[in-house]
Design a protein around this motif. Structure first.
Motif, PDB file in Angstrom:
ATOM      1  N   ASN A  79      12.168  23.446  -1.498  1.00  0.00           N
ATOM      2  CA  ASN A  79      12.859  23.284  -2.785  1.00  0.00           C
ATOM      3  C   ASN A  79      12.459  24.370  -3.783  1.00  0.00           C
ATOM      4  O   ASN A  79      13.256  24.742  -4.647  1.00  0.00           O
ATOM      5  N   LYS A  80      11.233  24.886  -3.661  1.00  0.00           N
ATOM      6  CA  LYS A  80      10.764  25.952  -4.551  1.00  0.00           C
ATOM      7  C   LYS A  80      11.143  27.339  -4.036  1.00  0.00           C
ATOM      8  O   LYS A  80      10.864  28.345  -4.689  1.00  0.00           O
ATOM      9  N   GLY A  81      11.711  27.387  -2.822  1.00  0.00           N
ATOM     10  CA  GLY A  81      12.156  28.657  -2.262  1.00  0.00           C
ATOM     11  C   GLY A  81      11.099  29.426  -1.484  1.00  0.00           C
ATOM     12  O   GLY A  81      11.296  30.589  -1.155  1.00  0.00           O
ATOM     13  N   PHE A  82       9.980  28.781  -1.136  1.00  0.00           N
ATOM     14  CA  PHE A  82       8.895  29.468  -0.440  1.00  0.00           C
ATOM     15  C   PHE A  82       9.011  29.420   1.085  1.00  0.00           C
ATOM     16  O   PHE A  82       8.387  30.210   1.766  1.00  0.00           O
ATOM     17  N   LEU A  83       9.757  28.468   1.608  1.00  0.00           N
ATOM     18  CA  LEU A  83       9.934  28.410   3.053  1.00  0.00           C
ATOM     19  C   LEU A  83      11.261  27.760   3.386  1.00  0.00           C
ATOM     20  O   LEU A  83      11.896  27.138   2.537  1.00  0.00           O
ATOM     21  N   THR A  84      11.666  27.942   4.650  1.00  0.00           N
ATOM     22  CA  THR A  84      12.877  27.292   5.134  1.00  0.00           C
ATOM     23  C   THR A  84      12.493  26.355   6.274  1.00  0.00           C
ATOM     24  O   THR A  84      11.549  26.618   7.018  1.00  0.00           O
ATOM     25  N   ILE A  85      13.245  25.286   6.357  1.00  0.00           N
ATOM     26  CA  ILE A  85      13.076  24.309   7.432  1.00  0.00           C
ATOM     27  C   ILE A  85      14.396  24.309   8.196  1.00  0.00           C
ATOM     28  O   ILE A  85      15.442  23.969   7.639  1.00  0.00           O
ATOM     29  N   ASP A  86      14.347  24.746   9.462  1.00  0.00           N
ATOM     30  CA  ASP A  86      15.572  24.881  10.250  1.00  0.00           C
ATOM     31  C   ASP A  86      15.417  24.210  11.605  1.00  0.00           C
ATOM     32  O   ASP A  86      14.315  24.199  12.179  1.00  0.00           O
ATOM     33  N   LYS A  87      16.518  23.704  12.114  1.00  0.00           N
ATOM     34  CA  LYS A  87      16.525  23.160  13.471  1.00  0.00           C
ATOM     35  C   LYS A  87      16.502  24.333  14.452  1.00  0.00           C
ATOM     36  O   LYS A  87      17.098  25.377  14.210  1.00  0.00           O
ATOM     37  N   ASP A  88      15.812  24.141  15.548  1.00  0.00           N
ATOM     38  CA  ASP A  88      15.726  25.150  16.600  1.00  0.00           C
ATOM     39  C   ASP A  88      17.113  25.386  17.197  1.00  0.00           C
ATOM     40  O   ASP A  88      17.891  24.438  17.374  1.00  0.00           O
ATOM     41  N   ALA A  89      17.429  26.638  17.494  1.00  0.00           N
ATOM     42  CA  ALA A  89      18.746  26.989  18.032  1.00  0.00           C
ATOM     43  C   ALA A  89      18.985  26.354  19.410  1.00  0.00           C
ATOM     44  O   ALA A  89      20.121  26.013  19.750  1.00  0.00           O
ATOM     45  N   LYS A  90      17.930  26.187  20.197  1.00  0.00           N
ATOM     46  CA  LYS A  90      18.076  25.670  21.566  1.00  0.00           C
ATOM     47  C   LYS A  90      17.908  24.156  21.661  1.00  0.00           C
ATOM     48  O   LYS A  90      18.413  23.538  22.584  1.00  0.00           O
ATOM     49  N   ASP A  91      17.158  23.575  20.715  1.00  0.00           N
ATOM     50  CA  ASP A  91      16.888  22.131  20.762  1.00  0.00           C
ATOM     51  C   ASP A  91      16.919  21.577  19.335  1.00  0.00           C
ATOM     52  O   ASP A  91      15.983  21.785  18.567  1.00  0.00           O
ATOM     53  N   SER A  92      17.970  20.888  18.997  1.00  0.00           N
ATOM     54  CA  SER A  92      18.152  20.428  17.619  1.00  0.00           C
ATOM     55  C   SER A  92      17.120  19.379  17.192  1.00  0.00           C
ATOM     56  O   SER A  92      17.021  19.071  16.012  1.00  0.00           O
ATOM     57  N   ARG A  93      16.362  18.836  18.142  1.00  0.00           N
ATOM     58  CA  ARG A  93      15.302  17.887  17.785  1.00  0.00           C
ATOM     59  C   ARG A  93      14.076  18.603  17.239  1.00  0.00           C
ATOM     60  O   ARG A  93      13.233  18.019  16.568  1.00  0.00           O
ATOM     61  N   VAL A  94      13.950  19.896  17.505  1.00  0.00           N
ATOM     62  CA  VAL A  94      12.802  20.704  17.099  1.00  0.00           C
ATOM     63  C   VAL A  94      13.076  21.321  15.734  1.00  0.00           C
ATOM     64  O   VAL A  94      14.139  21.908  15.506  1.00  0.00           O
ATOM     65  N   VAL A  95      12.102  21.179  14.827  1.00  0.00           N
ATOM     66  CA  VAL A  95      12.215  21.718  13.473  1.00  0.00           C
ATOM     67  C   VAL A  95      11.236  22.874  13.322  1.00  0.00           C
ATOM     68  O   VAL A  95      10.053  22.740  13.640  1.00  0.00           O
ATOM     69  N   ARG A  96      11.732  24.017  12.868  1.00  0.00           N
ATOM     70  CA  ARG A  96      10.899  25.215  12.709  1.00  0.00           C
ATOM     71  C   ARG A  96      10.724  25.557  11.234  1.00  0.00           C
ATOM     72  O   ARG A  96      11.622  25.344  10.430  1.00  0.00           O
ATOM     73  N   LEU A  97       9.551  26.123  10.921  1.00  0.00           N
ATOM     74  CA  LEU A  97       9.214  26.502   9.547  1.00  0.00           C
ATOM     75  C   LEU A  97       9.102  28.024   9.452  1.00  0.00           C
ATOM     76  O   LEU A  97       8.496  28.656  10.313  1.00  0.00           O
ATOM     77  N   SER A  98       9.683  28.579   8.412  1.00  0.00           N
ATOM     78  CA  SER A  98       9.631  30.029   8.188  1.00  0.00           C
ATOM     79  C   SER A  98       9.367  30.308   6.719  1.00  0.00           C
ATOM     80  O   SER A  98       9.992  29.697   5.851  1.00  0.00           O
ATOM     81  N   LEU A  99       8.468  31.241   6.455  1.00  0.00           N
ATOM     82  CA  LEU A  99       8.215  31.656   5.079  1.00  0.00           C
ATOM     83  C   LEU A  99       9.342  32.572   4.615  1.00  0.00           C
ATOM     84  O   LEU A  99       9.916  33.315   5.410  1.00  0.00           O
TER      85      LEU A  99
END
Length: 153
Positions: A79-99
């Protein structure tokens, strides 16, 4: 303190670790202003993965935290814009974090000030005592891991 038994000293140290943690969190939250110390620590852990975008579970394991607690912290950072939370491209059950770039810019502008903060935190503590603390905490972390395995069986 010299008259205390080893177990009394260990019990005192156990309590002081909690006190230290609480005080560091209060001071850190004020010092960091825009983020909390828990949010800071989450970003540090993600940064340690390098170019790899870790999963929520991988970061939770590194932090020693539950996925639910970690997700709440991550959502606030998103919400503050410091990271993104995205579903994995290959497995939508997996959540990935990126700065994000904002995260990098935030830290780049603080490098000298953060070094001064760390220096002031350890002011007056001789280098040999810091080495002893590092070895001691390393052993305590190892013991915590063993104890955690025992109680999770």
């Amino acid at each position: 303190m010299k008259n205390q038994s080893p177990i009394d000293q260990q019990a005192q140290l156990f309590g002081e670790i909690f006190l230290l943690s609480n005080r560091l969190q209060i001071i850190g939250d004020s010092y960091l202003e825009e983020i909390t110390t828990k949010q800071w620590f989450l970003m540090v852990i993600i940064e340690r993965f390098g170019e790899y975008h870790p999963t929520l579970s991988e970061v939770a394991k590194e932090l020693g935290s539950s996925r639910q607690n970690l997700k709440q912290i991550a959502l606030k950072l998103q919400n503050k814009g410091f990271l993104t939370i995205d579903k994995d491209a290959k497995d939508s059950r997996v959540v990935r974090l990126s700065l994000t770039k904002k995260s990098g810019q935030f830290w780049a502008g603080r490098e000298e000030q953060d070094k001064e903060f760390i220096k002031s935190l350890f002011s007056g503590v001789p280098a040999n005592e810091i080495e002893v603390m590092l070895r001691g905490f390393s052993q305590v972390f190892s013991n915590i891991h063993k104890i955690g395995e025992k109680y999770s069986e």
